[in-house]
Design a protein around this motif. Structure first.
Motif, PDB file in Angstrom:
ATOM      1  N   ALA A   1       9.364  -2.888  -5.162  1.00 14.10           N
ATOM      2  CA  ALA A   1       8.334  -2.410  -4.239  1.00 14.10           C
ATOM      3  C   ALA A   1       7.758  -1.074  -4.688  1.00 14.10           C
ATOM      4  O   ALA A   1       6.543  -0.866  -4.665  1.00 14.10           O
ATOM      5  CB  ALA A   1       8.920  -2.295  -2.834  1.00 14.10           C
ATOM      6  N   TYR A   2       8.619  -0.154  -5.119  1.00 15.99           N
ATOM      7  CA  TYR A   2       8.150   1.164  -5.526  1.00 15.99           C
ATOM      8  C   TYR A   2       7.328   1.108  -6.808  1.00 15.99           C
ATOM      9  O   TYR A   2       6.405   1.911  -6.993  1.00 15.99           O
ATOM     10  CB  TYR A   2       9.336   2.125  -5.696  1.00 15.99           C
ATOM     11  CG  TYR A   2       9.700   2.871  -4.432  1.00 15.99           C
ATOM     12  CD1 TYR A   2       9.856   2.188  -3.223  1.00 15.99           C
ATOM     13  CD2 TYR A   2       9.896   4.243  -4.427  1.00 15.99           C
ATOM     14  CE1 TYR A   2      10.200   2.864  -2.064  1.00 15.99           C
ATOM     15  CE2 TYR A   2      10.233   4.922  -3.269  1.00 15.99           C
ATOM     16  CZ  TYR A   2      10.380   4.227  -2.093  1.00 15.99           C
ATOM     17  OH  TYR A   2      10.703   4.894  -0.943  1.00 15.99           O
ATOM     18  N   PHE A   3       7.647   0.184  -7.706  1.00 19.22           N
ATOM     19  CA  PHE A   3       6.786   0.013  -8.879  1.00 19.22           C
ATOM     20  C   PHE A   3       5.393  -0.388  -8.427  1.00 19.22           C
ATOM     21  O   PHE A   3       4.388   0.157  -8.893  1.00 19.22           O
ATOM     22  CB  PHE A   3       7.342  -1.042  -9.836  1.00 19.22           C
ATOM     23  CG  PHE A   3       6.417  -1.307 -11.001  1.00 19.22           C
ATOM     24  CD1 PHE A   3       6.492  -0.534 -12.144  1.00 19.22           C
ATOM     25  CD2 PHE A   3       5.449  -2.306 -10.934  1.00 19.22           C
ATOM     26  CE1 PHE A   3       5.618  -0.746 -13.211  1.00 19.22           C
ATOM     27  CE2 PHE A   3       4.570  -2.528 -11.988  1.00 19.22           C
ATOM     28  CZ  PHE A   3       4.659  -1.751 -13.132  1.00 19.22           C
ATOM     29  N   PHE A   4       5.324  -1.351  -7.515  1.00 24.44           N
ATOM     30  CA  PHE A   4       4.027  -1.843  -7.064  1.00 24.44           C
ATOM     31  C   PHE A   4       3.254  -0.756  -6.324  1.00 24.44           C
ATOM     32  O   PHE A   4       2.024  -0.704  -6.402  1.00 24.44           O
ATOM     33  CB  PHE A   4       4.211  -3.068  -6.166  1.00 24.44           C
ATOM     34  CG  PHE A   4       3.013  -3.982  -6.150  1.00 24.44           C
ATOM     35  CD1 PHE A   4       2.853  -4.957  -7.123  1.00 24.44           C
ATOM     36  CD2 PHE A   4       2.048  -3.849  -5.167  1.00 24.44           C
ATOM     37  CE1 PHE A   4       1.746  -5.787  -7.102  1.00 24.44           C
ATOM     38  CE2 PHE A   4       0.939  -4.677  -5.148  1.00 24.44           C
ATOM     39  CZ  PHE A   4       0.783  -5.651  -6.115  1.00 24.44           C
ATOM     40  N   VAL A   5       3.957   0.115  -5.596  1.00 29.66           N
ATOM     41  CA  VAL A   5       3.303   1.216  -4.878  1.00 29.66           C
ATOM     42  C   VAL A   5       2.599   2.154  -5.853  1.00 29.66           C
ATOM     43  O   VAL A   5       1.455   2.567  -5.625  1.00 29.66           O
ATOM     44  CB  VAL A   5       4.338   1.999  -4.038  1.00 29.66           C
ATOM     45  CG1 VAL A   5       3.759   3.339  -3.574  1.00 29.66           C
ATOM     46  CG2 VAL A   5       4.781   1.173  -2.831  1.00 29.66           C
ATOM     47  N   ASP A   6       3.258   2.503  -6.959  1.00 25.14           N
ATOM     48  CA  ASP A   6       2.766   3.568  -7.843  1.00 25.14           C
ATOM     49  C   ASP A   6       2.139   3.086  -9.142  1.00 25.14           C
ATOM     50  O   ASP A   6       1.715   3.905  -9.957  1.00 25.14           O
ATOM     51  CB  ASP A   6       3.911   4.536  -8.169  1.00 25.14           C
ATOM     52  CG  ASP A   6       4.236   5.455  -7.002  1.00 25.14           C
ATOM     53  OD1 ASP A   6       3.292   5.888  -6.318  1.00 25.14           O
ATOM     54  OD2 ASP A   6       5.421   5.739  -6.776  1.00 25.14           O
TER      55      ASP A   6
END
Length: 458
Positions: free
Chosen positions: A22-27
């Motif tokens: 999820a955090y990869f997709f956020v940033d």
């Protein structure tokens, strides 16, 4: 199972990978601002609106609904719903940036017919990001409650720190490699290549949470067999009023929104700011910006372990807010070179280790377990207000303090430079307010005896 160290840490690893994805997709788009400007003619305020759109539907009430669903339906249902929602939103975001859509594909004429100052690609991508945002914040509160379920009375802060560290590894991967994945500076460069990779990670994250579900079922069966106590009182909608009238809860929520608004929106602009201030490529700027999550990966578990054994949670929050302020004042006022940029990022990384590692384990000390999911949801909701508004504000400020920049982007100019002094001062101001709220929270803890300064491990 809960008493087995191997079992509870394996469970943590499964759910932490979901948040890494999820955090990869956020940033993943943060290092690609200049590519978005080049390919889709996104102006700074367009990019700011897109960045803040992740939180838009949550602010409108979906996040509070997520908390109620979590308390009513449980971890398994809510977690799988969150993972599926992230995937759906990710696919819509991908569609908005495809050549097919932008060359007149399905829906283009409709989205191009209104709000003409905003490119159709940005509108559709923002809708997808907003739907993804429902899923990622729902996943965040679910993961927080899951960790409390497995680790309360044990290594709670360390476990939360390890989960945050793993999630931020996803952010580091985004900053280090998203430009490379997109082919920045090479023939065929395209931001959509990073989205391919992000969707693959989200799919894997869904599968790891699905694997965790089987462990959660087994844990609940064991709890039912060994629990002879009277069942705990169930969550009621009226409990939300109790949460919102808790002064300690309100202080920690406001501290949260100020601190996170000084970090996540900054990261959305950090790569472009480094490009402008240091005159380096977005790939190199991505590496510098990516050092912030790397620092938190190393420090957050260490700080979590200290909090479990020694305490001092409220004090850590104040110190972290002070470091946040110092880092942003450096970016705003000090003549920047590579060394100072890296140093300021490292300081910001230390701050970003101190505050979340102290804050999230503090919430169960302030509110009852039966409405913990809703309490986390309300903290995230208040946080999301800032995370939606601040990126848009920074984009507007960049346009205002750089006269003529919008017209030059519309004319097709590339390699434009921006003055980031005022935006960095805004971020520093958020840090100063966070210091003040940290002192207020520490005073409230001394009065109400929440135990924020006490060790987590019993």
């Amino acid at each position: 199972m809960r008493e087995s160290k191997a079992a509870r840490w394996f469970a943590l690893g499964l759910i932490a990978f979901t948040m890494l994805a999820a955090y990869f997709f956020v940033d993943m788009m943060a290092p690609l601002q200049s590519l978005l400007e080049k390919k889709y003619a996104w102006q700074p305020d367009t990019y700011g609106f897109f960045s803040g759109s992740e939180y838009m539907l949550n602010v409108l009430g979906f996040l509070i609904l997520s908390g109620i669903i979590l308390d009513k339906m449980g971890i398994r249902f809510t977690g799988l719903t969150a993972a599926a929602t992230m995937l759906i939103g990710g696919v819509i975001k991908y569609y908005g940036l495809t050549d097919y859509f932008n060359n007149g594909g399905f829906g283009f004429d409709f989205f191009n017919s209104f709000w003409t100052s905003m490119p159709a690609s940005a509108k559709v991508a923002s809708i997808g990001f907003a739907i993804f945002g429902i899923g990622v914040e729902m996943a965040g509160i679910t993961i927080s409650k899951t960790i409390v379920k497995w680790f309360k009375g044990k290594e709670l802060a360390l476990a939360m720190g390890m989960e945050m560290a793993t999630a931020r590894l996803g952010a580091s991967i985004a900053f280090f490699f998203s430009s490379e994945i997109a082919g920045a500076g090479r023939t065929g460069e395209d931001p959509i290549k990073s989205i391919y990779f992000g969707l693959a990670l989200l799919t894997m994250g869904f599968l790891t949470f699905l694997t965790y579900v089987f462990m959660d079922v087994k844990l609940d069966k064991q709890d039912q067999q060994h629990n002879d106590e009277a069942p705990a009182e169930e969550f009621k909608l009226s409990d939300i009023g109790k949460i919102l009238t808790n002064r300690g809860f309100l202080l920690i929520s406001l501290l949260c929104v100020l601190f996170y608004s000084g970090v996540f929106p900054f990261l959305k602009y950090a790569v472009n700011m480094m490009e402008n201030r240091l005159g380096i490529s977005n790939v190199a700027a991505g590496y510098i910006s990516g050092m912030l999550p790397v620092g938190t990966i190393i420090l957050t578990p260490i700080i979590g372990n200290f909090l479990d054994r020694k305490g001092k949670g409220a004090t850590m929050m104040i110190f972290g807010a002070a470091l946040l302020t110092l880092a942003h004042l450096t970016f705003a006022l000090v003549p920047l070179n590579m060394f100072l940029a890296i140093l300021a990022i490292v300081v910001l990384g230390v701050a970003f280790s101190l505050v979340p590692a102290s804050m999230w384990p503090s919430v169960p000390k302030i509110v009852e377990d039966r409405y913990l999911g809703s309490a986390y949801a309300l903290v995230f909701w208040i946080q999301n207000i800032g995370l939606m508004f601040i990126p848009w504000l920074i984009g507007k400020v960049l346009v205002a303090v750089n006269p003529g920049i919008a017209e030059r982007i519309q004319a097709g100019e590339t390699g434009l430079t921006y003055d980031y002094t005022v935006p960095m001062l805004i971020f520093a101001g958020l840090g100063i307010l966070a210091i003040f709220l940290g002192y207020m929270l520490k005073r409230e803890d001394a009065k109400k005896k929440y135990g924020l300064e006490l060790p987590n491990k019993q």
